[in-house]
Scaffold this motif. Structure first.
Motif, PDB file in Angstrom:
ATOM      1  N   LEU A   1       0.864  -1.129   0.033  1.00  0.00           N
ATOM      2  CA  LEU A   1      -0.047   0.068   0.085  1.00  0.00           C
ATOM      3  C   LEU A   1       1.005   1.109  -0.256  1.00  0.00           C
ATOM      4  O   LEU A   1       2.038   1.182   0.260  1.00  0.00           O
ATOM      5  CB  LEU A   1      -0.839  -0.033   1.275  1.00  0.00           C
ATOM      6  CG  LEU A   1      -0.252  -0.188   2.548  1.00  0.00           C
ATOM      7  CD1 LEU A   1       0.239   1.276   3.177  1.00  0.00           C
ATOM      8  CD2 LEU A   1      -1.413  -0.879   3.637  1.00  0.00           C
ATOM      9  N   VAL A   2       0.220   2.312  -0.080  1.00  0.00           N
ATOM     10  CA  VAL A   2       0.868   3.663  -0.172  1.00  0.00           C
ATOM     11  C   VAL A   2       0.366   4.316   1.059  1.00  0.00           C
ATOM     12  O   VAL A   2      -0.633   4.374   1.411  1.00  0.00           O
ATOM     13  CB  VAL A   2       0.559   4.648  -1.393  1.00  0.00           C
ATOM     14  CG1 VAL A   2       1.104   5.766  -1.263  1.00  0.00           C
ATOM     15  CG2 VAL A   2       1.079   4.046  -2.651  1.00  0.00           C
TER      16      VAL A   2
ATOM     17  N   ALA B   1      -3.651   6.020  -2.238  1.00  0.00           N
ATOM     18  CA  ALA B   1      -3.282   6.292  -3.268  1.00  0.00           C
ATOM     19  C   ALA B   1      -2.736   7.470  -3.817  1.00  0.00           C
ATOM     20  O   ALA B   1      -1.888   7.407  -4.563  1.00  0.00           O
ATOM     21  CB  ALA B   1      -4.241   5.327  -4.088  1.00  0.00           C
ATOM     22  N   GLN B   2      -3.602   8.361  -3.413  1.00  0.00           N
ATOM     23  CA  GLN B   2      -3.377   9.955  -4.213  1.00  0.00           C
ATOM     24  C   GLN B   2      -2.069  10.502  -3.447  1.00  0.00           C
ATOM     25  O   GLN B   2      -1.471  11.360  -4.265  1.00  0.00           O
ATOM     26  CB  GLN B   2      -4.390  10.881  -3.583  1.00  0.00           C
ATOM     27  CG  GLN B   2      -4.476  11.296  -2.135  1.00  0.00           C
ATOM     28  CD  GLN B   2      -4.889  10.080  -1.095  1.00  0.00           C
ATOM     29  OE1 GLN B   2      -5.338   9.091  -1.563  1.00  0.00           O
ATOM     30  NE2 GLN B   2      -4.769  10.519   0.259  1.00  0.00           N
TER      31      GLN B   2
ATOM     32  N   GLY C   1       0.801   8.536  -3.736  1.00  0.00           N
ATOM     33  CA  GLY C   1       1.648   7.528  -4.282  1.00  0.00           C
ATOM     34  C   GLY C   1       2.353   8.056  -5.430  1.00  0.00           C
ATOM     35  O   GLY C   1       1.604   8.866  -6.470  1.00  0.00           O
TER      36      GLY C   1
ATOM     37  N   LEU D   1       2.459   2.850  -7.738  1.00  0.00           N
ATOM     38  CA  LEU D   1       1.132   2.434  -7.792  1.00  0.00           C
ATOM     39  C   LEU D   1       0.887   1.252  -8.782  1.00  0.00           C
ATOM     40  O   LEU D   1       0.314   0.273  -8.496  1.00  0.00           O
ATOM     41  CB  LEU D   1       0.219   3.392  -7.892  1.00  0.00           C
ATOM     42  CG  LEU D   1       0.037   4.198  -6.562  1.00  0.00           C
ATOM     43  CD1 LEU D   1      -1.004   5.722  -7.168  1.00  0.00           C
ATOM     44  CD2 LEU D   1      -0.738   3.846  -5.570  1.00  0.00           C
TER      45      LEU D   1
ATOM     46  N   SER E   1       2.713  -1.964  -7.678  1.00  0.00           N
ATOM     47  CA  SER E   1       1.861  -2.877  -6.887  1.00  0.00           C
ATOM     48  C   SER E   1       0.704  -3.503  -7.389  1.00  0.00           C
ATOM     49  O   SER E   1       0.307  -4.636  -7.050  1.00  0.00           O
ATOM     50  CB  SER E   1       1.288  -1.906  -5.701  1.00  0.00           C
ATOM     51  OG  SER E   1       0.577  -2.713  -4.784  1.00  0.00           O
ATOM     52  N   GLU E   2       0.065  -2.810  -8.412  1.00  0.00           N
ATOM     53  CA  GLU E   2      -1.258  -3.285  -9.019  1.00  0.00           C
ATOM     54  C   GLU E   2      -0.829  -4.607 -10.133  1.00  0.00           C
ATOM     55  O   GLU E   2      -1.438  -5.684 -10.000  1.00  0.00           O
ATOM     56  CB  GLU E   2      -2.056  -2.180  -9.747  1.00  0.00           C
ATOM     57  CG  GLU E   2      -3.342  -2.786 -10.516  1.00  0.00           C
ATOM     58  CD  GLU E   2      -4.248  -3.604  -9.884  1.00  0.00           C
ATOM     59  OE1 GLU E   2      -5.125  -4.056 -10.301  1.00  0.00           O
ATOM     60  OE2 GLU E   2      -4.158  -3.217  -8.456  1.00  0.00           O
TER      61      GLU E   2
END
Length: 282
Positions: free
Chosen positions: A117-118, A122-123, A125, A130, A133-134
């Motif tokens: 996670l960030v 997420a905003q 990162g 991001l 990670s995905e």
């Protein structure tokens, strides 16, 4: 003898799988709690203390503490740290890419899972981190969905590898699949044979029987996968200094299909979306 020697995936009874689900749910709930609690300004030691309290309050034992020489509940790996980051006085900063690896033992049965996670959401990162990670998370679920009775571990590793390579081609970015560290069998201990690589291997791989239980855990880097161990003899970092991501689930094959023991929904949403058979026993 090859990578696997005479290793095999051990099959468990339905009763044993249900016991492993108890441990898996405790791990999954612990990670969900940590995801809500993570914020800039915390130390990784504070995160570790939250996890230990949650596991022990839930009737479990932090099984990382059962690993010789390791005293913590989590591995907390930040940015260029791939895996095995030791909790301590390091302060989390907004935008850090944080991988949290967590395990628990309940009445002799184990669960093991990891998320990335960030810190700050997420905003906060970096878009490339991001995306890393995905694509790692996607590769985990590709590997899980490839499990089948009568198949073998190359089904899993090949699916992980194909997923990462397809995303690399689509993104025009080099992603490295870490080969030195793999998934593993799981059951009466957190780490059991066989190794579960995140790539295809030559030769015969262990079969995946009904009742089989493994932990699948791709670790993917932005750029080359070359890495080294820090002086603490635990923390693995990228040679390039670029970020890495780590996702993991403990998974069982039942007579009905795939049961993700550490996913709160048992894996139903992700498996259904991929057309894979969802097979809980509860």
């Amino acid at each position: 003898m090859g990578l696997f020697a005479r290793e095999r995936v051990r099959a468990r009874t339905p009763q044993q799988l249900r016991a492993m689900r108890v441990a898996g749910l405790l791990v999954g709930r612990t990670l969900a709690m940590l995801q809500e609690e993570v914020r800039p300004g915390m130390t990784t030691a504070q995160l570790d203390a939250l996890a230990e309290d949650h596991i022990r309050s839930g009737g479990g034992i932090p099984n990382f503490q059962l690993v010789p020489g390791y005293e913590h509940t989590l591995c907390a790996s930040i940015n260029e740290e791939i895996v095995h980051g030791i909790p301590g006085d390091r302060v989390l900063r907004e935008g850090d890419l944080l991988s949290i690896d967590c395990g628990a033992e309940v009445e002799g049965w184990n669960g093991d899972s990891a998320i990335t996670l960030v810190v700050g959401g997420a905003q906060a990162g970096d878009p490339a981190a991001l995306r890393l990670s995905e694509i790692t998370r996607r590769s985990l679920w590709a590997g899980i969905a490839a499990l089948r009775p009568g198949g073998d571990l190359n089904d899993v590793g090949g699916a992980v590898e194909d997923s990462v390579l397809a995303d690399a081609q689509a993104d025009g970015v080099e992603y490295g699949i870490v080969e030195d560290y793999t998934g593993h069998g799981i059951g009466e201990q957190m780490h059991l044979p066989p190794m579960v690589p995140n790539y295809r291997v030559r030769g015969r791989a262990p079969a995946t029987p009904v009742g089989g239980t493994i932990a699948i855990e791709p670790m993917v880097t932005l750029g080359p996968e070359a890495n080294h161990v820090l002086a603490d003899d635990w923390t693995i970092v990228t040679d390039s200094g670029r970020p890495a991501a780590h996702w993991e689930h403990s998974v069982a094959l039942t007579e009905y299909g795939i049961w993700v023991l550490t996913a709160l929904d048992g894996g139903e949403a992700e498996l259904t979306a991929r057309g894979a058979p969802f097979g809980p026993l509860d």
